[in-house]
Design a protein around this motif. Structure first.
Motif, PDB file in Angstrom:
ATOM      1  N   LEU A 134      25.149  47.243  30.379  1.00 24.30           N
ATOM      2  CA  LEU A 134      26.639  48.155  30.100  1.00 24.30           C
ATOM      3  C   LEU A 134      27.557  47.474  30.808  1.00 24.30           C
ATOM      4  O   LEU A 134      27.522  46.832  31.857  1.00 24.30           O
ATOM      5  N   ASP A 135      28.854  47.870  30.415  1.00 16.77           N
ATOM      6  CA  ASP A 135      29.849  47.408  31.082  1.00 16.77           C
ATOM      7  C   ASP A 135      30.517  48.017  32.305  1.00 16.77           C
ATOM      8  O   ASP A 135      30.808  49.074  32.755  1.00 16.77           O
ATOM      9  N   ARG A 136      30.029  47.450  33.575  1.00 12.13           N
ATOM     10  CA  ARG A 136      30.083  48.071  34.832  1.00 12.13           C
ATOM     11  C   ARG A 136      31.343  48.240  35.319  1.00 12.13           C
ATOM     12  O   ARG A 136      31.407  49.373  36.005  1.00 12.13           O
ATOM     13  N   ALA A 137      32.266  47.483  35.374  1.00 16.79           N
ATOM     14  CA  ALA A 137      33.758  47.458  35.434  1.00 16.79           C
ATOM     15  C   ALA A 137      34.180  48.986  34.792  1.00 16.79           C
ATOM     16  O   ALA A 137      35.088  49.848  35.324  1.00 16.79           O
ATOM     17  N   GLY A 138      34.017  48.995  33.542  1.00 14.46           N
ATOM     18  CA  GLY A 138      34.304  50.303  32.651  1.00 14.46           C
ATOM     19  C   GLY A 138      33.695  51.401  33.269  1.00 14.46           C
ATOM     20  O   GLY A 138      34.430  52.582  33.569  1.00 14.46           O
ATOM     21  N   PHE A 139      32.427  51.507  33.691  1.00 13.51           N
ATOM     22  CA  PHE A 139      31.883  52.734  34.267  1.00 13.51           C
ATOM     23  C   PHE A 139      32.557  52.926  35.490  1.00 13.51           C
ATOM     24  O   PHE A 139      32.793  54.246  36.066  1.00 13.51           O
ATOM     25  N   PHE A 140      32.954  51.957  36.138  1.00 14.81           N
ATOM     26  CA  PHE A 140      33.544  52.467  37.723  1.00 14.81           C
ATOM     27  C   PHE A 140      34.909  52.977  37.486  1.00 14.81           C
ATOM     28  O   PHE A 140      35.469  53.930  38.146  1.00 14.81           O
ATOM     29  N   TYR A 195      37.530  45.327  38.065  1.00 18.75           N
ATOM     30  CA  TYR A 195      37.761  46.471  38.713  1.00 18.75           C
ATOM     31  C   TYR A 195      38.134  46.338  40.030  1.00 18.75           C
ATOM     32  O   TYR A 195      37.598  45.642  40.884  1.00 18.75           O
ATOM     33  N   ARG A 196      39.411  46.922  40.499  1.00 14.55           N
ATOM     34  CA  ARG A 196      40.151  46.853  41.624  1.00 14.55           C
ATOM     35  C   ARG A 196      40.329  45.239  42.169  1.00 14.55           C
ATOM     36  O   ARG A 196      39.474  44.766  43.183  1.00 14.55           O
ATOM     37  N   PHE A 256      33.753  41.763  39.797  1.00 17.66           N
ATOM     38  CA  PHE A 256      34.812  41.212  39.360  1.00 17.66           C
ATOM     39  C   PHE A 256      34.342  40.364  38.131  1.00 17.66           C
ATOM     40  O   PHE A 256      33.262  40.110  38.043  1.00 17.66           O
ATOM     41  N   GLY A 257      35.444  40.014  37.140  1.00 20.28           N
ATOM     42  CA  GLY A 257      34.944  39.198  36.234  1.00 20.28           C
ATOM     43  C   GLY A 257      35.156  39.609  34.815  1.00 20.28           C
ATOM     44  O   GLY A 257      35.170  40.885  34.803  1.00 20.28           O
ATOM     45  N   PHE A 258      34.908  38.758  33.542  1.00 17.91           N
ATOM     46  CA  PHE A 258      34.846  39.222  32.313  1.00 17.91           C
ATOM     47  C   PHE A 258      33.521  39.996  32.275  1.00 17.91           C
ATOM     48  O   PHE A 258      32.587  39.473  32.702  1.00 17.91           O
TER      49      PHE A 258
END
Length: 821
Positions: free
Chosen positions: A218-224, A267-268, A579-581
């Motif tokens: 799952l896309d972690r940055a999107g979930f945050f 994210y951030r 962080f990152g793609f």
């Protein structure tokens, strides 16, 4: 010493598909023959004109015809026009009759090529439509964006491609197809990744049986980002505390914040400083860990304030933390999110639609590994639909609309690689790094900048992390950024390349093997015959591996690689928030972690950013990182993707300092871009292939100023444009198949992550690409680089069932594994 495994990336569509996909083989043969005959005809043009002039001088009645024929040939009028008007006249003279016969041969070849152009365009389109319908390709498209998956389905079934929209869609799908065949990318579900053990073995196919196992993360940055919106909506169910990143100065309280950049997946990743009068409203009456319920905070807001707007500002900027929160190292984010939403939904009916969407995503995600073919694509669609629904429910537009990251397939049974072969390449790369780059080839700091920073730091003083960062920012802005003495070897290297650009191939002088330096590096490249074609060099200590360990449930590979560096990684700190793609869950590579803010569940030895300080000993080339409380000197290692647009500036600074003496990201093309840009060429510049021993450091390339490119005229016939393009390409000696990159003048030496900078595969003899190439040439850039395709379609190191696949091998090497990084 070699780390015991190498990463192998291999495309999921075979290179052997390229001939059918481009439809260029017969066209290239015909176009090459035509070019040879045209060149021969051009060589005879002057003698034909001289012959006509001589005949005109002795002619009585046909003088004007001879002169007109001479003028037509001299001015290079269309050959068909010359033959139509003057064939009878030319046939009367034996010398001119020979020229006439050859002209008719050229015209016949043109007609043949024009017919082939149309035939092979249709053939390539049929091949592209067939490939676009393959489950393995559709699976990859479903992992990018849902609309592209739909576009691919529509393209594969389209009876004709005629209008502008369908042609534009064809270009999009075709670029993905050629990328899936030719370009090995870590950010693409068109590539599978595995770990090849190193052993004493003969040369074998990298892929072996090529068993491929799907993996979904799952896309972690999107979930945050979604989680922040949920907390904002249901704030009464959460507690909050002010950031631990703050300090008190004479002029007030300062907080240091990490905010989101909506334009990026990360994210951030923005860092900022804010001055506040007091943090008392966030701290008075808080529990031992600093938490306060929202209803208490809400009562303290100024009269007339908008509670939701203030909380959104505080939360998304990192001013406040929320509890319960998502744990970046806590495993399954989906289940964490779901559990918290279920708790809130028990008392708050408005949260139930979010719970239902998370339940649906959970069910779809659980089914991904158990369903084949169309059912799998349907399950992927369900995951994406649930992500879109969550975004809509929580009013959170996401840059990445899919719920899954691109890294979705692994190769679990790769054949062993020959350890001795890779050790030989590693030794040669080490020689090149030491003698031609200098160890510190990309510290990011110039001598003047470091001198200004040293002068600004009190001798022997310990400076807090945030105060140091602000001091450093001032010094970086005030001092010139020109490279200093420490990077002169790399400048001399590129000066040598520029001076030797007229050679057929540049072979750098071999040097004696370097003494062990205790430094690790990673080499990315292609095994091609008896050479290693280098793509780039990066720091080691499992940095390159960290992007790929999600591909195996077995920790044996990670444990073996980690143990190869012994205590070095155990004593080292790392950052790896989301962080990152396409960020996914990564295992902890280093033994310790530096958290951006006050940690909620630290492991032993973990620190918060505010715990850090720096000092600069008199005999040290760079400042030292310290534990602010104990004075312990800390080693910092960056083990994830480093692209400065995706990292907060303060972390970029720390990583630059922490790795200043280590090999850093190096790709030959950045320096080539610099020397070509500095030369400001007005014509096409060729840079030969560059080799060191058995390492191809740089592929042969041509750099073209934008105004030197041929441009398709409005309304110009496709075949006429193809003919001009073909002549231009051959005139400069460029290869049929190549990769193009577009370069912007203001981004020299930068790792530009924009789409315009990505390499694009082109086949100049492919009729289906003629329109695409014209459109590429018409985009905005300063320089275009044309780079030879190496390895090409005949590479045989990655084969499966007789078919070849594009691949990349990444291996790590170190001299003294027990040294600190």
């Amino acid at each position: 010493m070699m780390v015991p495994y190498a990463v192998v990336r291999a495309n999921n569509l075979p290179l052997d598909a390229l001939d059918a996909l481009t439809g260029s083989s017969a066209v290239e043969v015909a176009a090459a023959a035509l070019a040879r005959d045209r060149k021969l005809l051009a060589q005879w043009r002057e003698s034909a004109c001289d012959r006509l002039h001589l005949l005109a001088a002795g002619a009585a009645t046909d003088y004007r015809q001879y002169i007109d024929a001479r003028r037509a040939i001299f001015n290079e009028r269309p050959l068909a026009e010359i033959v139509g008007r003057y064939a009878g006249l030319l046939a009367q003279d034996p010398q001119l009759a020979w020229w006439l016969a050859h002209t008719r041969t050229v015209l016949a070849r043109e007609a043949t090529l024009a017919g082939l152009f149309g035939e092979q365009l249709a053939s390539a389109r049929a091949a592209a439509q067939a490939l676009a319908a393959l489950p393995v390709f559709l699976h990859g498209m479903a992992m990018t964006r849902a609309q592209l998956y739909d576009t691919a389905r529509a393209y594969s079934a389209a009876p004709e491609i005629a209008d502008k929209k369908k042609l534009n869609d064809e270009e999009t799908i075709y670029r993905y197809l050629t990328r899936a065949v030719t370009k090995v990318s870590p950010f693409s579900s068109f590539t599978s990744v595995g770990f090849a053990p190193l052993a004493a073995t003969g040369r074998a196919s990298l892929l072996g049986g090529r068993a491929m196992r799907s993996r979904y993360t799952l896309d972690r940055a999107g979930f945050f980002k979604l989680y922040d919106r949920f907390v904002l909506r249901h704030r009464d169910h959460f507690r909050f505390r002010v950031t631990g990143n703050r300090s008190t100065r004479a002029d007030g309280q300062y907080t240091y914040l990490f905010a989101d950049q909506p334009a990026y997946y990360a994210y951030r990743t923005t860092f900022m400083t804010a001055r506040v009068r007091s943090v008392g409203m966030f701290t008075d009456g808080a529990d031992a860990q600093g938490w306060l319920p929202w209803p208490v905070l809400a009562q303290r807001l100024p009269a007339g304030a908008d509670p939701a707007a203030l909380l959104e500002k505080w939360l998304t900027s990192g001013m406040l933390q929320a509890s319960p929160g998502l744990d970046d190292e806590g495993g399954d984010l989906l289940q964490q999110f779901r559990g918290i939403v279920r708790r809130v939904a028990g008392d708050d009916a408005a949260a139930r639609p979010v719970l239902e969407a998370l339940d649906d995503m959970t069910a779809a995600f659980a089914a991904l590994d158990d369903v084949p073919g169309p059912a799998l694509l349907a399950a992927l669609a369900r995951v994406h639909a649930a992500m879109a629904q969550l975004g809509a429910l929580l009013d959170c537009p996401l840059v990445k609309t899919a719920g899954l990251v691109y890294h979705d397939s692994g190769l679990p049974d790769l054949a062993p690689l020959d350890r001795a072969e890779l050790q030989g390449y590693a030794r040669q790369v080490g020689e090149f790094v030491t003698h031609y780059l200098g160890v510190n080839f990309h510290s990011g700091f110039g001598d003047a900048q470091l001198a200004a920073l040293r002068a600004a730091m009190p001798a022997g003083a310990t400076v807090g992390i945030f105060e140091f960062f602000e001091t450093m920012q001032r010094c970086m802005a005030a001092a010139p950024s020109a490279p200093g003495r420490a990077v002169l070897p790399i400048l001399r290297l590129y000066q040598q390349i520029w001076e030797r650009r007229g050679e057929a191939e540049i072979v750098l002088d071999a040097v004696a093997a370097p003494q062990p330096a205790g430094r690790a590096f990673a080499a990315y490249g292609h095994l091609c015959g008896d050479t290693f074609v280098l793509n780039n060099i990066d720091s080691g200590y499992l940095r390159c591996f960290s992007r790929f360990f999600t591909f195996t449930d077995d920790s044996a590979v990670l444990d073996a690689c980690r143990s190869s560096y012994a205590p070095a990684l155990e004593r080292t700190c790392d950052f790896y928030d989301s962080f990152g793609f396409n960020t996914a869950l990564r295992p902890r590579i280093c033994g310790r972690r530096i958290w951006l803010d006050t940690p909620t569940a630290p492991q032993p030895g973990d620190l918060a950013l505010a715990d850090l300080a720096l000092t600069w000993p008199a005999n040290a080339p760079y400042p030292h990182l310290l534990h602010r409380g104990t004075g312990e000197v800390l080693a910092l290692r960056q083990s994830g993707l480093f692209t400065k647009e995706l990292y907060p500036k303060i972390l970029e600074m720390l990583l630059n300092l922490g790795m200043a003496d280590a090999p850093r990201y190096f790709a030959f093309r950045f320096g080539v871009h610099k020397i070509v840009s500095d030369a400001a060429p007005r014509e096409v510049v060729r840079i030969p292939r560059v080799r060191y021993r058995d390492i191809v450091l740089s592929r042969e390339q041509w750099w073209v100023p934008k105004d030197q490119l041929p441009v398709r005229a409005a309304g110009e016939d496709a075949f006429a444009w193809f003919s001009r393009l073909d002549a231009w390409r051959r005139n400069h000696g460029m290869p049929q198949r190549a990769f193009l990159r577009r370069h912007h003048a203001g981004k020299v030496l930068e790792r530009d992550v924009s789409n315009a900078k990505k390499p694009l595969f082109v086949d100049f003899s492919a009729p289906i690409m003629t329109r695409m190439i014209g459109r590429i040439f018409n985009t905005e850039f300063a320089l275009l680089s044309v780079e030879e395709m190496l390895p090409g379609a005949h590479d045989d190191r990655a084969t499966h069932e007789g078919q070849r696949y594009a691949h990349e091998v990444i291996f790590e090497s170190t001299d003294q594994p027990t040294d600190m990084p």
